[in-house]
Design a protein around this motif. Structure first.
Motif, mmCIF file in Angstrom:
data_model
loop_
_atom_site.group_PDB
_atom_site.id
_atom_site.type_symbol
_atom_site.label_atom_id
_atom_site.label_comp_id
_atom_site.label_asym_id
_atom_site.label_seq_id
_atom_site.Cartn_x
_atom_site.Cartn_y
_atom_site.Cartn_z
ATOM 1 N N GLU A 144 0.803 -1.226 0.000
ATOM 2 C CA GLU A 144 0.000 0.000 0.000
ATOM 3 C C GLU A 144 0.839 1.281 0.000
ATOM 4 O OE1 GLU A 144 -3.842 2.099 2.165
ATOM 5 O OE2 GLU A 144 -2.780 0.499 3.230
ATOM 6 N N PRO A 145 1.886 1.417 0.830
ATOM 7 C CA PRO A 145 2.646 2.677 0.817
ATOM 8 C C PRO A 145 3.243 3.014 -0.545
ATOM 9 C CG PRO A 145 3.148 1.429 2.800
ATOM 10 C CD PRO A 145 2.354 0.520 1.909
ATOM 11 N N LEU A 146 3.813 2.009 -1.221
ATOM 12 C CA LEU A 146 4.431 2.255 -2.521
ATOM 13 C C LEU A 146 3.384 2.654 -3.561
ATOM 14 C CD1 LEU A 146 6.913 2.258 -4.325
ATOM 15 C CD2 LEU A 146 6.557 -0.189 -4.725
ATOM 16 N N LEU A 147 2.252 1.951 -3.579
ATOM 17 C CA LEU A 147 1.213 2.277 -4.547
ATOM 18 C C LEU A 147 0.608 3.646 -4.253
ATOM 19 C CD1 LEU A 147 -0.385 1.391 -6.995
ATOM 20 C CD2 LEU A 147 -2.031 0.283 -5.469
ATOM 21 N N ALA A 171 -11.446 -1.097 -2.921
ATOM 22 C CA ALA A 171 -11.690 -2.436 -3.456
ATOM 23 C C ALA A 171 -12.496 -2.414 -4.749
ATOM 24 C CB ALA A 171 -12.402 -3.292 -2.408
ATOM 25 N N THR A 172 -13.325 -1.395 -4.920
ATOM 26 C CA THR A 172 -14.130 -1.285 -6.143
ATOM 27 C C THR A 172 -13.481 -0.383 -7.186
ATOM 28 O OG1 THR A 172 -15.392 0.555 -5.197
ATOM 29 C CG2 THR A 172 -16.280 -1.677 -4.884
ATOM 30 N N GLY A 173 -12.436 0.338 -6.780
ATOM 31 C CA GLY A 173 -11.774 1.255 -7.707
ATOM 32 C C GLY A 173 -12.511 2.554 -7.912
ATOM 33 N N VAL A 174 -13.566 2.786 -7.120
ATOM 34 C CA VAL A 174 -14.381 3.989 -7.298
ATOM 35 C C VAL A 174 -13.562 5.254 -7.046
ATOM 36 C CG1 VAL A 174 -16.333 5.292 -6.366
ATOM 37 C CG2 VAL A 174 -16.555 2.842 -6.786
ATOM 38 N N GLY A 175 -12.699 5.214 -6.029
ATOM 39 C CA GLY A 175 -11.916 6.394 -5.689
ATOM 40 C C GLY A 175 -11.079 6.891 -6.855
ATOM 41 N N LEU A 176 -10.415 5.971 -7.554
ATOM 42 C CA LEU A 176 -9.617 6.366 -8.713
ATOM 43 C C LEU A 176 -10.502 6.769 -9.883
ATOM 44 C CD1 LEU A 176 -6.571 3.937 -8.969
ATOM 45 C CD2 LEU A 176 -6.645 6.263 -8.109
ATOM 46 N N THR A 179 -4.667 -0.692 -15.582
ATOM 47 C CA THR A 179 -3.704 -1.485 -14.804
ATOM 48 C C THR A 179 -3.544 -0.913 -13.403
ATOM 49 O OG1 THR A 179 -2.482 -2.126 -16.796
ATOM 50 C CG2 THR A 179 -1.316 -2.289 -14.693
ATOM 51 N N LEU A 180 -3.430 0.407 -13.325
ATOM 52 C CA LEU A 180 -3.303 1.064 -12.023
ATOM 53 C C LEU A 180 -4.542 0.811 -11.172
ATOM 54 C CD1 LEU A 180 -1.703 3.049 -10.188
ATOM 55 C CD2 LEU A 180 -3.010 4.898 -11.267
ATOM 56 N N ARG A 181 -5.702 0.913 -11.775
ATOM 57 C CA ARG A 181 -6.946 0.703 -11.033
ATOM 58 C C ARG A 181 -7.053 -0.740 -10.542
ATOM 59 N NH1 ARG A 181 -13.153 1.451 -13.205
ATOM 60 N NH2 ARG A 181 -14.140 1.455 -11.150
ATOM 61 N N ALA A 182 -6.579 -1.693 -11.343
ATOM 62 C CA ALA A 182 -6.602 -3.098 -10.923
ATOM 63 C C ALA A 182 -5.700 -3.307 -9.704
ATOM 64 C CB ALA A 182 -6.159 -3.993 -12.072
ATOM 65 N N GLU A 183 -4.532 -2.677 -9.701
ATOM 66 C CA GLU A 183 -3.639 -2.771 -8.539
ATOM 67 C C GLU A 183 -4.290 -2.139 -7.310
ATOM 68 O OE1 GLU A 183 0.598 -1.795 -9.199
ATOM 69 O OE2 GLU A 183 0.028 -1.517 -11.299
ATOM 70 N N TRP A 184 -4.943 -1.005 -7.520
ATOM 71 C CA TRP A 184 -5.622 -0.293 -6.430
ATOM 72 C C TRP A 184 -6.730 -1.161 -5.831
ATOM 73 C CZ3 TRP A 184 -3.933 3.939 -4.146
ATOM 74 C CH2 TRP A 184 -4.797 4.743 -3.399
ATOM 75 N N ARG A 185 -7.484 -1.817 -6.690
ATOM 76 C CA ARG A 185 -8.569 -2.684 -6.225
ATOM 77 C C ARG A 185 -8.017 -3.881 -5.459
ATOM 78 N NH1 ARG A 185 -12.226 -3.845 -11.376
ATOM 79 N NH2 ARG A 185 -13.413 -5.037 -9.828
#
Length: 249
Positions: free
Chosen positions: A123-126, A187-192, A210-216
């Motif tokens: 989480e910190p790196l992402l 978890a849903t990627g809504v924030g991004l 790809t970024l959103r998938a990592e975030w989720r």
């Protein structure tokens, strides 16, 4: 904010103020602190009438770049996390200097220096990657905090002091509704997704997906740890309190 310490506010000399403006007061987070520390009148100013209704009287609806007050109308003008959201913060600062008879103070963060610690290893790196992309994509300078003294000098204000105040935001069991909602949004990627327009200048569609998938994925791990009562997170946001004195000439 300010629940743990108000030492960084001591150079505002609130105890000697008869009238203070809190510009861009929003719902009154800083306004309430100022009212506790100041024996005089603290007036909240914001362009949003709905937010002012939460801040509570006395309040005045107004624009930070065109304040509805006469020259030298108050002892002190203050703002918190306002200049970072303005395309021309120097215009607002000049207006603060016009209205204040004694001092101007701003409390602004450096969002490039936010630190995240988490029990979810990735989480910190992402979070750092997403923050950098966000900073590259927005139109205002949300890293302004540490450099406000330069703006003060440009506005003809004599810098009295700059103090750093680190706001720490903790997430730990028992989890608040806000923390649970934040985890669900990850978890849903809504924030991004809500800020997709900010990333369009730095990422193409495939890179954003790809970024959103990592975030989720991070969000799902957070929810799993929350279910076991294991998730903990600390976010540290450095704020800089810069105080300047108005030139009597």
């Amino acid at each position: 904010m300010w629940a743990d310490s108000r030492e960084a506010l001591q150079d505002l000399e609130l105890g000697s103020c008869d009238r203070v403006l809190d510009v861009g007061c929003g719902t009154g987070e800083l306004t309430r602190v100022l009212r506790e520390e100041c024996p005089g009148e603290v007036v909240g100013v914001d362009a949003d009438a709905d937010l002012l209704s939460v801040a509570g009287p006395p309040v005045v609806r107004g624009d930070a770049t065109r304040l509805p007050f006469a020259d030298d109308a108050v002892d002190l003008v203050v703002c918190q996390a306002l200049l970072i959201n303005l395309p021309e913060p120097s215009v607002a600062l000049a207006e603060f200097a016009r209205v204040a008879s004694d001092q101007v103070a701003v409390v602004e963060p450096d969002n490039s220096a936010v630190r995240v610690e988490s029990t979810v290893d990735d989480e910190p790196l992402l979070a750092r990657r997403v923050r950098r992309l966000y900073l590259d994509g927005i139109d205002t300078d949300v890293t302004l905090g540490a450099r406000t003294a330069t703006l003060f000098s440009d506005a003809g204000l004599d810098v009295v002091s700059t103090r750093q105040y680190d706001q720490q935001l903790w997430t730990a069991p028992p989890y608040s509704e806000a923390a649970l909602t934040a985890a669900q949004r990850k978890a849903t990627g809504v924030g991004l997704a809500d800020r997709a327009d900010v990333f369009t200048g730095t990422l193409d569609d495939d890179e954003f997906d790809t970024l959103r998938a990592e975030w989720r994925s991070i969000g799902r791990t957070i929810i799993e740890q929350m279910g076991n009562g294991e998730y903990e997170r600390t976010e540290t946001v450095p704020f800089f309190v810069t105080v300047g004195r108005v030139d009597e000439a």
